[in-house]
Write an enzyme that holds these catalytic residues in place. Structure first.
Site, PDB file in Angstrom:
ATOM      1  N   ASN A 176       0.826  -1.221   0.000  1.00  0.00           N
ATOM      2  CA  ASN A 176       0.000   0.000   0.000  1.00  0.00           C
ATOM      3  C   ASN A 176       0.854   1.261   0.000  1.00  0.00           C
ATOM      4  O   ASN A 176       0.745   2.109   0.882  1.00  0.00           O
ATOM      5  CB  ASN A 176      -0.946  -0.008   1.199  1.00  0.00           C
ATOM      6  CG  ASN A 176      -0.222  -0.143   2.526  1.00  0.00           C
ATOM      7  OD1 ASN A 176       0.885  -0.669   2.578  1.00  0.00           O
ATOM      8  ND2 ASN A 176      -0.831   0.327   3.593  1.00  0.00           N
ATOM      9  N   ASP A 235      -0.492  -5.526  12.296  1.00  0.00           N
ATOM     10  CA  ASP A 235      -1.138  -4.756  11.223  1.00  0.00           C
ATOM     11  C   ASP A 235      -0.724  -3.286  11.315  1.00  0.00           C
ATOM     12  O   ASP A 235      -1.534  -2.373  11.175  1.00  0.00           O
ATOM     13  CB  ASP A 235      -2.660  -4.902  11.270  1.00  0.00           C
ATOM     14  CG  ASP A 235      -3.275  -4.732   9.887  1.00  0.00           C
ATOM     15  OD1 ASP A 235      -2.525  -4.784   8.902  1.00  0.00           O
ATOM     16  OD2 ASP A 235      -4.499  -4.546   9.796  1.00  0.00           O
ATOM     17  N   GLY A 259      -6.620   2.603  10.677  1.00  0.00           N
ATOM     18  CA  GLY A 259      -5.297   2.060  10.942  1.00  0.00           C
ATOM     19  C   GLY A 259      -4.678   2.531  12.237  1.00  0.00           C
ATOM     20  O   GLY A 259      -5.004   3.594  12.767  1.00  0.00           O
TER      21      GLY A 259
END
Lengths: 309, 417
Positions: B96, B306, B325
């Site tokens: 990403n 993550d 996030g």
């Protein structure tokens, strides 16, 4: 008790019943004021209020502005159809710019749930939430309960059904919190597609049949179908919606008792209620509007008195 | 690099030295001696640390570092330093970036940026060009460049036929396909778990159904196509049981869970705090219990932080506008060691490499030193002082955690706080 337990009005969920009763008692006084020949009191001559509307509004904005002026506050208005973020400036910066001009209180409407909570955490002013997305619209719920109290004597123990688009409605959510806090029984009614799956966890019952709901209740609060908030279609057509969830005089007359009809406005006449219902003695829609000014005066007055301390 | 670790308790259930408190001699990056007491005859660097524990180096299967394109959020260099100080000797980096890592050249760039570091960096290539979900990227070419898996980070593959073809095609060369478990039409505009909290806050709900429907679809596809499927970051109880059933059927499927999904339920969202805005969303305590059970019985193969650095400008805004996030490397061990036993936490942190085609060996003589140094007993409040990342969007901010990391020894380098 003569002061609120909160410094902002961000939502009904942050109030207790004493707060609500204090607002009502204060509103009783202001309702008397606005029915005098001289409809104004000098209470807030030293207070400046900014009305920030990041979403379209007619009646709420007018009602707040009138309430502020009846209290002799200085008022500035800021409207933006686009969100501040899309214009490149953050909400915090926008509001801090306005506050640096010595503003004491902010009335804000915003399309995002929680925007007023967010703002209250980051700026130094008293915040009144005039509607934030599908979260809360506390002054609407207060004026709705106030109008029930005026019509039926008390809110406690009454059966209130909220009909229509519960999924997208801040009015529904604030009303649920307000009515439950005051000891009313609450039901929501509408097509299953417009009722949040977990709404029962808020302590309300769910009914998809309008006739059954109306037979149960003392008061029916008819919500507007908010097409502008729907990303997809939740029912095939307005016609079909009205067939199932529209209130008309024939339906009202067929009930076992006379119920009170409310609507937060603006009405889609012929969709959620017919004109004859809206204009009937059973409807208290215009009382709600008048009470809105008194309730908003009360809220502003009570919060301003905390600023002055 | 020569080092003598003094009085270290080895936590490695696959090692003959498991649970032993020993001295460990590392010469030229290789473990040369393990014994109750080793005399430092060659005057090597000695490491004495309070309640020192040592395990195989930890692996994180999903980190985001922002380079190229989002260097203001994190660079590869500082990201790897953060990983090292958080105890990770190997990380798989998501695609990403901007541009998205979808070619041989992109993968090569990332690998070159990560060279000569204590932490081994393994890039994940995008599954589709630009992660747009339309056309397969050059998977084989990227694998040759060093990509360890293929994943459009947190973007569901909407087209079932595309997923079918991806699984079939990658099976030619043993490629690992990752599929973000979310049916986007069911998710709609949902931003948090659909439940009491979403209802009372007026935030749009993202139902469990969206995740489970996508997992069912992908498992059906996998049964048809064969191949290797990894489902990153599951979050619901039913997802665990779906994957448990699939494994019983011997499907080649693995999955991970984000550590914050093991720790927080959606009730923390009451204040609209955007640091809790993550995807998949924080669910309920019942989901958390099922996820932990899934970890214990091996249904869930690995955990991930993550780790996803987001600059403050994209977090300190209204909830709907905030990006999803959280950073997670720094808090990963403390959080996991708080919800699980230390042995289980270490087992899980050292698993997962094989699935991504990365070799790992138990602690033994003659093995390349790839070790994490930690103290499982310390308790502390996680604050910004513990953050090494460029971005500070930490979901664990102000949370009580147990267990801290000293650093790592890997690739002939020692990195200690």
């Amino acid at each position: 008790m003569n002061e609120l337990s909160v410094n902002h009005l961000l939502g009904i969920k942050y109030l207790n019943n004493e707060d609500i009763q204090l607002i009502f008692e204060t509103a009783d006084h202001f309702k008397e004021v606005i029915n005098r020949p001289i409809k104004k009191v000098p209470s807030l001559r030293d207070i400046t209020i900014a009305n920030l509307f990041f979403e379209n509004s007619t009646r709420t904005k007018l009602s707040f502005e009138l309430a502020e002026k009846r209290l002799s506050a200085d008022v500035i208005n800021f409207s933006a159809s686009q969100s501040s973020v899309k214009k490149g400036e953050t909400l915090i910066d926008t509001v801090n710019n306005i506050l640096s001009m010595k503003v004491d209180m902010v009335v804000m409407r915003h399309p995002n749930p929680g925007a007023s909570v967010f703002l209250s955490n980051h700026v130094n002013a008293s915040i009144i939430n005039a509607g934030d997305g599908a979260h809360e619209h506390p002054t609407q719920a207060l004026l709705d309960s106030y109008s029930i109290r005026e019509r039926l004597g008390d809110v406690k123990g009454k059966k209130v059904v909220i009909v229509g688009d519960i999924l997208h409605s801040r009015v529904a959510l604030s009303n649920i919190f307000a009515l439950k806090t005051q000891g009313a029984q609450v039901m929501v009614c509408g097509p299953k597609t417009l009722i949040p799956k977990y709404i029962d966890k808020l302590g309300v019952t769910v009914e998809t049949n309008l006739r059954k709901a109306l037979n149960w209740c003392d008061v029916a609060n008819m919500l507007r179908v908010q097409n502008e908030r729907m990303a997809v279609s939740y029912f095939p057509s307005a016609r079909e919606y009205t067939q199932q969830y529209g209130v008309n005089m024939e339906l009202l007359n067929s009930l076992d008792k006379e119920i009170t009809i409310m609507h937060p406005g603006p009405i889609n006449r012929g969709v959620e209620i017919t004109s004859d219902v809206a204009d009937s003695d059973q409807a208290i829609i215009l009382d709600q509007v008048q009470n809105g000014v008194a309730i908003r005066m009360a809220v502003i007055y009570l919060l301003a008195s905390k600023i002055k301390q | 690099m020569n080092v003598l670790l003094k009085s270290a308790t080895i936590i490695d259930s696959k090692s003959d030295f498991h649970n032993q408190t020993v001295d460990i001699l590392i010469e030229k990056g290789v473990i040369s001696k393990i014994s109750k007491r080793i005399n430092n005859t060659n005057d090597y660097r000695e490491i004495h640390l309070d309640n020192l524990h040592v395990s195989q180096g930890w692996f994180d299967s999903s980190v985001s570092f922002g380079e190229p394109g989002f260097e203001e959020r994190e660079t590869i260099s500082n990201g790897l330093k953060t990983a090292a100080l958080s105890g990770f000797t190997a990380v798989a980096m998501n695609a990403n970036t901007n541009p998205v890592l979808d070619s041989y050249a992109d993968i090569s760039f990332v690998i070159s940026k990560g060279q000569n570091n204590a932490v081994s960096l393994y890039p994940i290539g995008a599954l589709t060009n630009g992660s747009k979900g339309e056309n397969l990227a050059e998977l084989f070419d990227m694998k040759n460049a060093g990509a360890v898996a293929f994943y459009d980070y947190q973007k569901p593959i909407k087209d079932p036929n595309l997923m079918k073809i991806a699984l079939q095609y990658a099976d030619n060369f043993g490629g690992l396909i990752c599929s973000f478990p979310q049916e986007s039409k069911i998710t709609g505009l949902g931003v948090v778990n659909e439940n009491y909290t979403s209802t009372s806050l007026g935030l749009k709900g993202n139902p469990n159904l969206a995740e489970e429907l996508q997992i069912v679809r992908d498992l059906f596809l996998l049964e048809y196509t064969g191949g290797k499927l990894h489902i990153p970051t599951i979050s619901t109880a039913k997802s665990v049981s779906l994957i448990r059933e699939a494994k019983k059927k011997k499907l080649d499927v693995s999955c991970s869970v984000a550590i914050h999904n093991l720790f927080f339920s959606d009730s923390v969202l009451e204040g609209f705090d955007t640091r809790y805005k993550v995807t998949p969303p924080l669910r309920t305590q019942e989901d958390i219990d099922a996820l932990i059970e899934g970890l214990k019985d091996g249904t869930i193969d690995m955990v991930t932080s993550d780790h996803n650095p987001i600059d403050i400008e994209h977090k300190k805004v209204e909830f709907d506008y905030a990006e999803y996030g959280t950073i997670g490397l720094e808090s990963a061990f403390g959080a996991l060691n708080t919800v699980l036993s230390t042995k289980k936490a270490i087992d899980i942190l050292t698993k997962g490499k094989n699935r991504f085609g990365i070799a790992s060996k138990p602690i033994a003589l003659g093995v390349k030193a790839e070790l994490t140094l930690f103290n499982p007993k310390t308790t502390y409040t996680f604050t910004k002082a513990q953050i090494h990342s460029t971005s500070k969007n930490a979901i664990f901010n102000n949370v009580e955690l147990k267990g801290s990391v000293y650093g790592i020894i890997a690739n002939k380098k020692v990195v200690l706080k």
